[in-house]
Design a protein around this motif. Structure first.
Motif, PDB file in Angstrom:
ATOM      1  N   LEU A  98     -32.652 -11.355   5.361  1.00 42.35           N
ATOM      2  CA  LEU A  98     -32.216 -11.798   4.240  1.00 42.35           C
ATOM      3  C   LEU A  98     -30.949 -10.950   3.832  1.00 42.35           C
ATOM      4  CD1 LEU A  98     -35.425 -12.325   2.282  1.00 42.35           C
ATOM      5  CD2 LEU A  98     -34.284 -14.020   3.927  1.00 42.35           C
ATOM      6  N   LEU A  99     -30.311 -11.541   2.905  1.00 43.89           N
ATOM      7  CA  LEU A  99     -28.987 -10.711   2.183  1.00 43.89           C
ATOM      8  C   LEU A  99     -29.597  -9.551   1.640  1.00 43.89           C
ATOM      9  CD1 LEU A  99     -25.861 -10.649   1.790  1.00 43.89           C
ATOM     10  CD2 LEU A  99     -26.343 -12.078  -0.165  1.00 43.89           C
ATOM     11  N   ASP A 100     -30.547  -9.658   0.891  1.00 41.24           N
ATOM     12  CA  ASP A 100     -31.133  -8.630  -0.092  1.00 41.24           C
ATOM     13  C   ASP A 100     -31.566  -7.428   0.979  1.00 41.24           C
ATOM     14  OD1 ASP A 100     -30.894 -10.094  -2.384  1.00 41.24           O
ATOM     15  OD2 ASP A 100     -33.102 -10.573  -2.604  1.00 41.24           O
ATOM     16  N   ASP A 101     -31.953  -7.880   2.099  1.00 43.38           N
ATOM     17  CA  ASP A 101     -32.683  -6.631   2.918  1.00 43.38           C
ATOM     18  C   ASP A 101     -31.222  -6.274   3.457  1.00 43.38           C
ATOM     19  OD1 ASP A 101     -35.104  -7.147   2.606  1.00 43.38           O
ATOM     20  OD2 ASP A 101     -35.234  -8.579   4.307  1.00 43.38           O
ATOM     21  N   VAL A 102     -30.214  -6.863   3.971  1.00 47.92           N
ATOM     22  CA  VAL A 102     -29.042  -6.182   4.101  1.00 47.92           C
ATOM     23  C   VAL A 102     -28.531  -5.282   3.385  1.00 47.92           C
ATOM     24  CG1 VAL A 102     -26.560  -6.577   4.648  1.00 47.92           C
ATOM     25  CG2 VAL A 102     -28.520  -8.124   5.738  1.00 47.92           C
ATOM     26  N   ALA A 103     -28.484  -5.712   1.917  1.00 51.69           N
ATOM     27  CA  ALA A 103     -28.044  -4.746   0.775  1.00 51.69           C
ATOM     28  C   ALA A 103     -28.619  -3.852   0.601  1.00 51.69           C
ATOM     29  CB  ALA A 103     -28.134  -5.654  -0.421  1.00 51.69           C
ATOM     30  N   ALA A 104     -30.036  -3.617   0.961  1.00 54.92           N
ATOM     31  CA  ALA A 104     -30.811  -2.418   0.962  1.00 54.92           C
ATOM     32  C   ALA A 104     -30.617  -1.543   2.025  1.00 54.92           C
ATOM     33  CB  ALA A 104     -32.178  -2.894   1.032  1.00 54.92           C
ATOM     34  N   LEU A 105     -30.280  -1.888   3.198  1.00 53.50           N
ATOM     35  CA  LEU A 105     -29.898  -0.967   4.226  1.00 53.50           C
ATOM     36  C   LEU A 105     -28.483  -0.560   4.019  1.00 53.50           C
ATOM     37  CD1 LEU A 105     -30.107   0.106   7.099  1.00 53.50           C
ATOM     38  CD2 LEU A 105     -29.182  -1.992   7.712  1.00 53.50           C
TER      39      LEU A 105
ATOM     40  N   LEU B  93     -22.861  -4.424  11.829  1.00 52.16           N
ATOM     41  CA  LEU B  93     -24.007  -5.319  11.452  1.00 52.16           C
ATOM     42  C   LEU B  93     -23.333  -6.675  11.565  1.00 52.16           C
ATOM     43  CD1 LEU B  93     -24.678  -2.708   9.996  1.00 52.16           C
ATOM     44  CD2 LEU B  93     -25.415  -3.917   7.907  1.00 52.16           C
ATOM     45  N   ASP B  94     -24.005  -7.597  12.503  1.00 50.03           N
ATOM     46  CA  ASP B  94     -23.362  -8.610  13.071  1.00 50.03           C
ATOM     47  C   ASP B  94     -24.373  -9.445  13.923  1.00 50.03           C
ATOM     48  OD1 ASP B  94     -21.376 -10.388  14.321  1.00 50.03           O
ATOM     49  OD2 ASP B  94     -19.834  -8.932  14.039  1.00 50.03           O
ATOM     50  N   ALA B  95     -24.324 -10.587  13.886  1.00 46.30           N
ATOM     51  CA  ALA B  95     -25.390 -11.423  14.769  1.00 46.30           C
ATOM     52  C   ALA B  95     -24.765 -11.560  16.254  1.00 46.30           C
ATOM     53  CB  ALA B  95     -25.417 -13.149  14.395  1.00 46.30           C
ATOM     54  N   HIS B  96     -23.384 -10.895  16.319  1.00 49.43           N
ATOM     55  CA  HIS B  96     -22.914 -11.181  17.596  1.00 49.43           C
ATOM     56  C   HIS B  96     -22.321  -9.699  17.866  1.00 49.43           C
ATOM     57  CE1 HIS B  96     -22.342 -14.934  15.847  1.00 49.43           C
ATOM     58  NE2 HIS B  96     -22.706 -15.442  17.063  1.00 49.43           N
ATOM     59  N   ALA B  97     -22.133  -9.261  19.194  1.00 48.48           N
ATOM     60  CA  ALA B  97     -21.937  -7.858  19.660  1.00 48.48           C
ATOM     61  C   ALA B  97     -20.269  -7.618  19.616  1.00 48.48           C
ATOM     62  CB  ALA B  97     -22.174  -7.778  21.065  1.00 48.48           C
TER      63      ALA B  97
ATOM     64  N   ASP C 170     -22.414 -13.347   9.300  1.00 51.37           N
ATOM     65  CA  ASP C 170     -23.315 -13.999  10.138  1.00 51.37           C
ATOM     66  C   ASP C 170     -24.575 -13.121  10.399  1.00 51.37           C
ATOM     67  OD1 ASP C 170     -22.743 -12.484  12.350  1.00 51.37           O
ATOM     68  OD2 ASP C 170     -21.326 -14.145  13.111  1.00 51.37           O
ATOM     69  N   VAL C 171     -24.805 -11.739  10.305  1.00 51.70           N
ATOM     70  CA  VAL C 171     -25.849 -10.984  10.481  1.00 51.70           C
ATOM     71  C   VAL C 171     -26.998 -11.506   9.602  1.00 51.70           C
ATOM     72  CG1 VAL C 171     -25.620  -9.145   8.834  1.00 51.70           C
ATOM     73  CG2 VAL C 171     -26.629  -8.835  10.898  1.00 51.70           C
ATOM     74  N   VAL C 172     -26.694 -12.378   8.423  1.00 53.33           N
ATOM     75  CA  VAL C 172     -27.507 -12.698   7.519  1.00 53.33           C
ATOM     76  C   VAL C 172     -28.157 -14.081   8.109  1.00 53.33           C
ATOM     77  CG1 VAL C 172     -28.160 -13.259   5.072  1.00 53.33           C
ATOM     78  CG2 VAL C 172     -26.437 -11.473   5.607  1.00 53.33           C
ATOM     79  N   ASN C 173     -29.641 -14.091   7.864  1.00 57.69           N
ATOM     80  CA  ASN C 173     -30.208 -15.370   8.184  1.00 57.69           C
ATOM     81  C   ASN C 173     -29.456 -16.750   7.231  1.00 57.69           C
ATOM     82  OD1 ASN C 173     -32.196 -17.748   8.401  1.00 57.69           O
ATOM     83  ND2 ASN C 173     -33.640 -15.960   8.855  1.00 57.69           N
TER      84      ASN C 173
END
Length: 282
Positions: A237-244, A118-122, A218-221
């Motif tokens: 959003l951070l809440d969506d990351v938490a839900a995943l 889970l990262d904005a970068h590979a 940095d995966v979070v907006n």
């Protein structure tokens, strides 16, 4: 569906690695890692691999700070192997800290491990392709067996591309994008965060129950959360990351997880992160 209980934690290890040298420009993410560890790992039997707060770094074999990173990787490997944990939970300054825990778990589980990045970068550059020479942008490629020789030789069982899921990645250098296409690395965008139940099912349908969750903040907006090291436009959003992450913890066996690259820019962001990942790190 996998249901983890407290008793399922087995012999877990809580690892703190404030290594900023994989970024190389300042120790700001090291301070962020220590702050998160203070909140998330309170009351745990924590293993901390210390790093110097100031260090002159040279470029060797195309990697900034390689002479510092290699010995510390060996030290971290020894710390983990001495404990022999079933699960490893890591708070690190940069993505570069992932080599030791993921390599250990992949060997322990004989390759039966999905790594969800889970990262904005590979983080799939090599020393030859990296625009910066910073190791935190090469770590996943190194875990796949293609990276600085001083580090790759310390990985007893490299990952295969089929074990990797890039989740939320949106800022890839052209050589990284080419590698993803050629190697067939699985990718998932915002749909993973908007429908976490289906994404967790997709992971299991790919043949994996045991997973490692890498969370680079940095995966979070950045419009929702500004305290990541390498802020990147777009993302969930951070809440969506938490839900995943919560959904994955319900459907899969979490062999390990990490939170990395936190820079405490806004009051309250450390609490937000701690709350977001608390279920996985409990």
């Amino acid at each position: 569906m996998y249901k983890r209980t407290v008793n399922d934690m087995g012999n877990a290890m809580w690892l703190v690695l404030p290594e900023w040298q994989g970024y190389g420009l300042s120790d700001v993410p090291a301070r962020g890692a220590r702050e998160l560890a203070r909140r998330l790992f309170d009351g745990r039997d924590v293993v901390t691999v210390e790093v110097p707060g100031e260090e002159a770094l040279s470029v060797d074999d195309g990697v900034l700070g390689l002479a510092s990173l290699g010995p510390r990787l060996a030290e971290t490997r020894t710390a983990i192997e001495t404990r022999g944990p079933d699960r490893v939970f890591t708070i690190g300054a940069t993505c570069g800290v992932e080599v030791a825990p993921i390599a250990y778990l992949n060997q322990k589980h004989s390759g039966d491990l999905a790594v969800l990045w889970l990262d904005a970068h590979a983080d799939l550059n090599t020393p030859a392709s990296s625009p910066s020479g910073h190791f935190h942008g090469m770590v996943l490629r190194s875990l796949l067996g293609d990276g600085p020789a001083a580090l790759v030789k310390q990985i007893p069982r490299p990952l295969t591309p089929g074990q990797v899921f890039l989740v939320g990645a949106r800022d890839l250098d052209p050589p990284e994008a080419a590698f993803v296409r050629a190697a067939g690395v699985r990718t998932a965008g915002l749909e993973a965060f908007t429908d976490p139940v289906q994404f967790a099912r997709d992971v299991r349908q790919a043949g994996f129950e045991r997973i490692y969750l890498h969370l680079d903040l940095d995966v979070v907006n950045p419009e929702d959360f500004a305290s990541s090291l390498m802020r990147t436009p777009g993302g969930p959003l951070l809440d969506d990351v938490a839900a995943l992450m919560c959904q994955l913890s319900e459907q899969c066996d979490i062999a390990g997880a990490s939170v990395v690259e936190f820079c405490d820019r806004n009051h309250g962001d450390a609490n937000r992160v701690s709350t977001a990942v608390s279920k996985v790190f409990q």
